[in-house]
Design a protein around this motif. Structure first.
Motif, PDB file in Angstrom:
ATOM      1  N   GLN A  24       0.834  -1.182   0.000  1.00 20.74           N
ATOM      2  CA  GLN A  24       0.000   0.000   0.000  1.00 20.74           C
ATOM      3  C   GLN A  24       0.880   1.248   0.000  1.00 20.74           C
ATOM      4  O   GLN A  24       1.965   1.283   0.579  1.00 20.74           O
ATOM      5  N   GLU A  25       0.375   2.267  -0.651  1.00 23.51           N
ATOM      6  CA  GLU A  25       1.097   3.534  -0.723  1.00 23.51           C
ATOM      7  C   GLU A  25       1.194   4.171   0.659  1.00 23.51           C
ATOM      8  O   GLU A  25       0.226   4.211   1.411  1.00 23.51           O
ATOM      9  N   ARG A  26       2.388   4.689   0.991  1.00 19.47           N
ATOM     10  CA  ARG A  26       2.598   5.382   2.249  1.00 19.47           C
ATOM     11  C   ARG A  26       2.604   6.894   2.023  1.00 19.47           C
ATOM     12  O   ARG A  26       2.846   7.372   0.924  1.00 19.47           O
ATOM     13  N   ASN A  27       2.343   7.625   3.117  1.00 13.75           N
ATOM     14  CA  ASN A  27       2.344   9.090   3.075  1.00 13.75           C
ATOM     15  C   ASN A  27       1.449   9.610   1.952  1.00 13.75           C
ATOM     16  O   ASN A  27       1.842  10.492   1.167  1.00 13.75           O
ATOM     17  N   LEU A  28       0.263   9.054   1.897  1.00 13.35           N
ATOM     18  CA  LEU A  28      -0.696   9.408   0.846  1.00 13.35           C
ATOM     19  C   LEU A  28      -1.006  10.901   0.859  1.00 13.35           C
ATOM     20  O   LEU A  28      -1.203  11.514  -0.195  1.00 13.35           O
ATOM     21  N   LEU A  29      -1.045  11.499   2.038  1.00 10.99           N
ATOM     22  CA  LEU A  29      -1.436  12.902   2.159  1.00 10.99           C
ATOM     23  C   LEU A  29      -0.233  13.840   2.189  1.00 10.99           C
ATOM     24  O   LEU A  29      -0.175  14.818   1.455  1.00 10.99           O
ATOM     25  N   SER A  30       0.735  13.547   3.048  1.00  4.72           N
ATOM     26  CA  SER A  30       1.863  14.461   3.211  1.00  4.72           C
ATOM     27  C   SER A  30       2.891  14.341   2.098  1.00  4.72           C
ATOM     28  O   SER A  30       3.733  15.232   1.923  1.00  4.72           O
ATOM     29  N   GLY A  31       2.855  13.257   1.352  1.00  7.02           N
ATOM     30  CA  GLY A  31       3.859  13.031   0.320  1.00  7.02           C
ATOM     31  C   GLY A  31       3.544  13.660  -1.020  1.00  7.02           C
ATOM     32  O   GLY A  31       4.350  13.571  -1.954  1.00  7.02           O
ATOM     33  N   LYS A  32       2.412  14.293  -1.136  1.00  4.43           N
ATOM     34  CA  LYS A  32       1.990  14.832  -2.437  1.00  4.43           C
ATOM     35  C   LYS A  32       2.505  16.256  -2.680  1.00  4.43           C
ATOM     36  O   LYS A  32       2.989  16.568  -3.774  1.00  4.43           O
ATOM     37  N   ASP A 225       5.409   9.494  18.173  1.00  2.05           N
ATOM     38  CA  ASP A 225       6.311   8.635  18.945  1.00  2.05           C
ATOM     39  C   ASP A 225       6.410   7.228  18.372  1.00  2.05           C
ATOM     40  O   ASP A 225       7.036   6.352  18.954  1.00  2.05           O
ATOM     41  N   GLY A 226       5.787   7.000  17.229  1.00  2.00           N
ATOM     42  CA  GLY A 226       5.830   5.682  16.600  1.00  2.00           C
ATOM     43  C   GLY A 226       4.677   4.775  16.968  1.00  2.00           C
ATOM     44  O   GLY A 226       4.547   3.681  16.417  1.00  2.00           O
ATOM     45  N   LEU A 265      -1.922  13.041  10.029  1.00  2.00           N
ATOM     46  CA  LEU A 265      -2.930  12.144   9.461  1.00  2.00           C
ATOM     47  C   LEU A 265      -2.287  10.913   8.835  1.00  2.00           C
ATOM     48  O   LEU A 265      -2.828   9.803   8.920  1.00  2.00           O
ATOM     49  N   ASP A 266      -1.135  11.083   8.212  1.00  2.00           N
ATOM     50  CA  ASP A 266      -0.453   9.916   7.638  1.00  2.00           C
ATOM     51  C   ASP A 266       0.025   8.955   8.718  1.00  2.00           C
ATOM     52  O   ASP A 266       0.142   7.745   8.472  1.00  2.00           O
ATOM     53  N   ASN A 267       0.291   9.463   9.919  1.00  2.00           N
ATOM     54  CA  ASN A 267       0.624   8.559  11.022  1.00  2.00           C
ATOM     55  C   ASN A 267      -0.556   7.661  11.375  1.00  2.00           C
ATOM     56  O   ASN A 267      -0.366   6.544  11.879  1.00  2.00           O
ATOM     57  N   PHE A 268      -1.760   8.124  11.118  1.00  2.00           N
ATOM     58  CA  PHE A 268      -2.970   7.307  11.292  1.00  2.00           C
ATOM     59  C   PHE A 268      -3.181   6.390  10.098  1.00  2.00           C
ATOM     60  O   PHE A 268      -3.489   5.205  10.247  1.00  2.00           O
ATOM     61  N   LEU A 269      -2.976   6.925   8.922  1.00  2.00           N
ATOM     62  CA  LEU A 269      -3.318   6.200   7.694  1.00  2.00           C
ATOM     63  C   LEU A 269      -2.280   5.147   7.316  1.00  2.00           C
ATOM     64  O   LEU A 269      -2.638   4.050   6.859  1.00  2.00           O
ATOM     65  N   ASN A 270      -1.003   5.440   7.502  1.00  2.69           N
ATOM     66  CA  ASN A 270       0.045   4.499   7.068  1.00  2.69           C
ATOM     67  C   ASN A 270      -0.108   3.104   7.681  1.00  2.69           C
ATOM     68  O   ASN A 270      -0.028   2.107   6.964  1.00  2.69           O
ATOM     69  N   PRO A 271      -0.293   2.982   9.012  1.00  2.00           N
ATOM     70  CA  PRO A 271      -0.398   1.629   9.585  1.00  2.00           C
ATOM     71  C   PRO A 271      -1.788   1.022   9.493  1.00  2.00           C
ATOM     72  O   PRO A 271      -1.981  -0.116   9.925  1.00  2.00           O
ATOM     73  N   TYR A 272      -2.730   1.754   8.940  1.00  2.00           N
ATOM     74  CA  TYR A 272      -4.098   1.229   8.864  1.00  2.00           C
ATOM     75  C   TYR A 272      -4.107   0.008   7.949  1.00  2.00           C
ATOM     76  O   TYR A 272      -3.439  -0.008   6.915  1.00  2.00           O
ATOM     77  N   VAL A 405     -17.970 -11.445   4.089  1.00  2.00           N
ATOM     78  CA  VAL A 405     -16.915 -10.448   4.245  1.00  2.00           C
ATOM     79  C   VAL A 405     -15.757 -11.120   4.962  1.00  2.00           C
ATOM     80  O   VAL A 405     -15.953 -11.783   5.986  1.00  2.00           O
ATOM     81  N   TRP A 406     -14.563 -10.953   4.423  1.00  2.00           N
ATOM     82  CA  TRP A 406     -13.363 -11.437   5.100  1.00  2.00           C
ATOM     83  C   TRP A 406     -12.345 -10.306   5.102  1.00  2.00           C
ATOM     84  O   TRP A 406     -11.911  -9.837   4.048  1.00  2.00           O
ATOM     85  N   LEU A 407     -12.018  -9.828   6.295  1.00  2.00           N
ATOM     86  CA  LEU A 407     -11.027  -8.777   6.475  1.00  2.00           C
ATOM     87  C   LEU A 407      -9.764  -9.445   7.025  1.00  2.00           C
ATOM     88  O   LEU A 407      -9.646  -9.656   8.237  1.00  2.00           O
ATOM     89  N   PRO A 408      -8.832  -9.829   6.167  1.00  2.00           N
ATOM     90  CA  PRO A 408      -7.709 -10.669   6.594  1.00  2.00           C
ATOM     91  C   PRO A 408      -6.740  -9.966   7.537  1.00  2.00           C
ATOM     92  O   PRO A 408      -6.091 -10.628   8.344  1.00  2.00           O
ATOM     93  N   ASP A 409      -6.624  -8.641   7.420  1.00  2.00           N
ATOM     94  CA  ASP A 409      -5.706  -7.921   8.305  1.00  2.00           C
ATOM     95  C   ASP A 409      -6.310  -7.756   9.694  1.00  2.00           C
ATOM     96  O   ASP A 409      -5.647  -7.961  10.703  1.00  2.00           O
ATOM     97  N   LEU A 410      -7.579  -7.404   9.745  1.00  2.00           N
ATOM     98  CA  LEU A 410      -8.287  -7.298  11.016  1.00  2.00           C
ATOM     99  C   LEU A 410      -8.625  -8.674  11.579  1.00  2.00           C
ATOM    100  O   LEU A 410      -8.856  -8.827  12.777  1.00  2.00           O
ATOM    101  N   GLN A 411      -8.660  -9.681  10.699  1.00  2.00           N
ATOM    102  CA  GLN A 411      -9.014 -11.058  11.047  1.00  2.00           C
ATOM    103  C   GLN A 411     -10.463 -11.143  11.534  1.00  2.00           C
ATOM    104  O   GLN A 411     -10.758 -11.680  12.597  1.00  2.00           O
ATOM    105  N   VAL A 412     -11.357 -10.613  10.725  1.00  2.00           N
ATOM    106  CA  VAL A 412     -12.783 -10.660  11.018  1.00  2.00           C
ATOM    107  C   VAL A 412     -13.512 -11.252   9.821  1.00  2.00           C
ATOM    108  O   VAL A 412     -13.296 -10.830   8.679  1.00  2.00           O
TER     109      VAL A 412
END
Length: 648
Positions: A24-32, A225-226, A265-272, A405-412
């Protein structure tokens, strides 16, 4: 040949359901764009007109009349409202007895009424609400802090009261700034006609309490802080963005704040997760993913659509779709963790989100929940809603209700008998880990609905108190695994923390059945003495739900399997319980839960509600929560236990 074709179909379904097979693309917002590019592209404050100014009566004639009239009626009923101060002892209640609701009731009421009065004045433009609005603005500006006591740091230096010399930003401080910013935008000239001190006060307080602290100090919710941020990140950012776009006249400073917001916002979006799954549940989606969308809407309004590219990002699109993928039935949503089973749907916002990402299912889902004549308020969602009602009120209404529905990352996993219908069984189950946002110790938990009505449930959260987000969180019964649909193994329940996690969670969906499987042994401490606990939950479409546990134990001590329901339940004979449910129109509907009487003994207890925390449970499920406990009579080192749930 048929066997091969079936196998290919099953694999294809799993492939289509999985959305995490590519980077997945990182820094979708701040990298533009750079800060300099942002300054160039952002419309200057003095020229930015996201919504008509108050004197643009032709522009306001296009707003929905019913929503504006609802504002006027509410404002008229509160013309004599005596804007209260909030005494220190009310703030201290949180540290003295854990109560947060009394302070919040006053604080939230003031802000809601101020926003409504602002829109009432905009609606009629006669000046009769201006003085009450000024009183509200002045009262809020004089508060020691714009946040709430539950969000104060827990250190001794605070002890329930804010440090007025060093403000920090919580959810409601940021929301307050947004309300005052719209007051300035719509009514600034009216304020100046009374006294130039009003706008000066608004701008000074916003700078001191919000914009300066945001730029000069770190806040935990930013993720700098990561750590992985939760809903606080996009929720606060949306309000800060709203505020700075309206209030900051210096173009360079304005662009600098916006640039910093994009990085946060990218700190929220990147690891999502790429599958878009919200581990906080549908109830928090409204202030997590939906708030992220609010940010994008504001950015596009302020930049002539320079951020529309975000709507084509597949992860962002999946994040939006989660809200209808997590629907159990018309009145219920999948409520793992702290989420409510009755998640409110901000229908206009969901519709706009669906339109932005070109998702017809999401738009139809939103239109299903539309309500006419809701009072307008300040804020991007309500203001957008004012100008879209003709389209929205005539949009098709439909619940997508996906078949699987199968969400493999969330495991739901979430599956039902029929696509597009709540008729029949609905089964959902989860893996994950026990350090999720708003976590409950619930690895391997599952829920079952029939015709959109609950049978086996996740209790969810109750009323928040001081214990909710403290070291005593897992002393609260509904956060513990023994009050979920999970086993207690050798006297041990699941434990909180990232290392307590599911292993080998997977989903397989076919035409006649769908199965979720995992090993939940690692969710338990060493004292549980369990090598493996392989659980499968299967929906046999049109027939029943089967739960099968295969346990490999190091020690054959006590094992108790728990199931939670909101329906009266009785043991009618050894090996069978009857769950007395109701249909959506209130008719009786009984279900049989069958088990081996040679392997286990069942008992049913009704949970007594006795604390303030329990009131939230009562609001969600009325007065009836029942825990079914199956005591294994002679567990061995290797065991298989099976439950069948079907219509009686």
């Amino acid at each position: 040949m048929k066997t091969v074709k079936k196998a290919i179909t099953s694999v294809t379904i799993l492939f289509l359901l999985s959305c995490s097979l590519h980077a997945q693309e990182r820094n979708l917002l701040s990298g533009k764009y750079s800060a300099a590019e942002l300054q160039h592209m952002l419309i200057p404050t003095e020229d930015w007109t996201p919504f008509p100014r108050i004197d643009d009566r032709e522009g306001w004639a296009k707003a929905n009349g019913d929503m504006m009239q609802a504002c006027i009626r509410t404002a008229e009923a509160s013309m004599d409202y005596d804007w209260p101060s909030i005494p220190a002892t009310l703030s201290l209640l949180f540290v003295r007895d854990g109560n947060r609701s009394r302070y919040e009731a006053i604080s939230f009421r003031k802000r809601h009424l101020l926003a409504t009065m602002i829109m009432a004045e905009v609606a009629e433009n006669r000046g009769r609400f201006v003085d009450p609005i000024i009183n509200g603005v002045w009262s809020i500006c004089e508060e020691s802090w714009w946040g709430v006591p539950a969000h104060l740091p827990g250190e001794k230096d605070y002890a329930g009261l804010a440090d007025v010399s060093r403000p920090f930003i919580d959810l409601f401080a940021a929301e307050t700034g947004k309300v005052l910013a719209w007051a300035d935008y719509f009514l600034g000239d009216r304020f100046d006609a009374v006294s130039p001190q009003i706008r000066k006060r608004i701008r000074g307080e916003i700078a001191f309490r919000l914009l300066d602290p945001f730029m000069e100090r770190d806040h935990w919710w930013t993720g700098k802080d990561g750590s992985i941020p939760n809903n606080w990140n996009p929720w606060i950012c949306s309000n800060l963005l709203n505020t700075v776009l309206l209030m900051e006249k210096d173009g360079q400073k304005r662009a600098a704040v916006v640039n910093e917001i994009l990085h946060v916002l990218d700190n929220f979006l990147n690891p999502y997760p790429p599958d878009g799954g919200c581990d906080e549940g549908p109830g928090y989606w409204n202030v997590a993913t939906a708030s992220l969308h609010d940010n994008i809407v504001l950015l596009n309004l302020a930049s002539n659509d320079a951020f529309r590219y975000v709507y084509q990002n597949e992860k962002f699109r999946n994040m939006g779709r989660y809200i209808y993928r997590a629907q159990a039935g018309e009145n219920y949503f999948l409520n793992f963790a702290d989420a409510s089973p009755r998640a409110g749907v901000d229908a206009c916002m969901v519709y706009r989100f669906g339109k932005d990402i070109d998702d017809r299912d999401m738009m139809d889902f939103a239109a299903f929940y539309r309500k006419p004549g809701v009072a307008a308020s300040t804020g991007i969602r309500s203001l957008c809603a004012l100008f879209m009602q003709d389209e929205f009120q005539n949009a098709p209404q439909r619940l997508p209700l996906p078949r699987e529905v199968w969400l493999p990352d969330l495991q739901v996993m979430a599956v039902r008998d029929r696509q597009g219908s709540s008729d029949g069984f609905y089964l959902a189950a989860k893996g994950g880990h026990n350090s999720e946002s708003h976590n409950h110790n619930d690895i391997g938990n599952f829920v079952v609905f029939y015709d959109g009505q609950p049978l086996l449930i996740d209790v969810g959260s109750g009323t928040y108190t001081a214990r909710t987000f403290s070291a005593g969180r897992y002393d609260i019964w509904f956060n513990r695994s023994d009050y979920h649909n999970l086993p207690t193994i050798n006297g041990c329940t699941q434990q909180p923390g990232r290392r307590f996690e599911a292993v080998a969670a997977s989903c397989r969906a076919g035409k006649s059945s769908a199965t979720f499987s995992l090993d939940l042994a690692k969710a338990y401490p060493e004292e549980a003495a369990v090598n493996s606990w392989k659980r499968t939950v299967t929906l046999n479409r049109g027939k029943n739900v089967v739960i099968r546990d295969m346990a490999d134990l190091k020690k054959a001590g006590s094992v108790v399997q728990h199931l939670m329901t909101c329906c009266p339940t009785e043991v009618t004979q050894p090996g069978r319980l009857i769950i007395h449910a109701r249909t959506k129109d209130g008719q009786k509907a009984d279900f049989a839960l069958d088990y081996s009487p040679e392997q286990m003994r069942a008992e049913v207890e009704k949970i007594a509600f006795s604390s303030e925390e329990d009131e939230g449970v009562r609001n969600n499920w009325s007065d009836g929560i029942y825990r079914i406990s199956f005591h294994m009579t002679a567990p061995g080192l290797k065991n298989t236990w099976t439950f069948h749930l079907g219509k009686f």
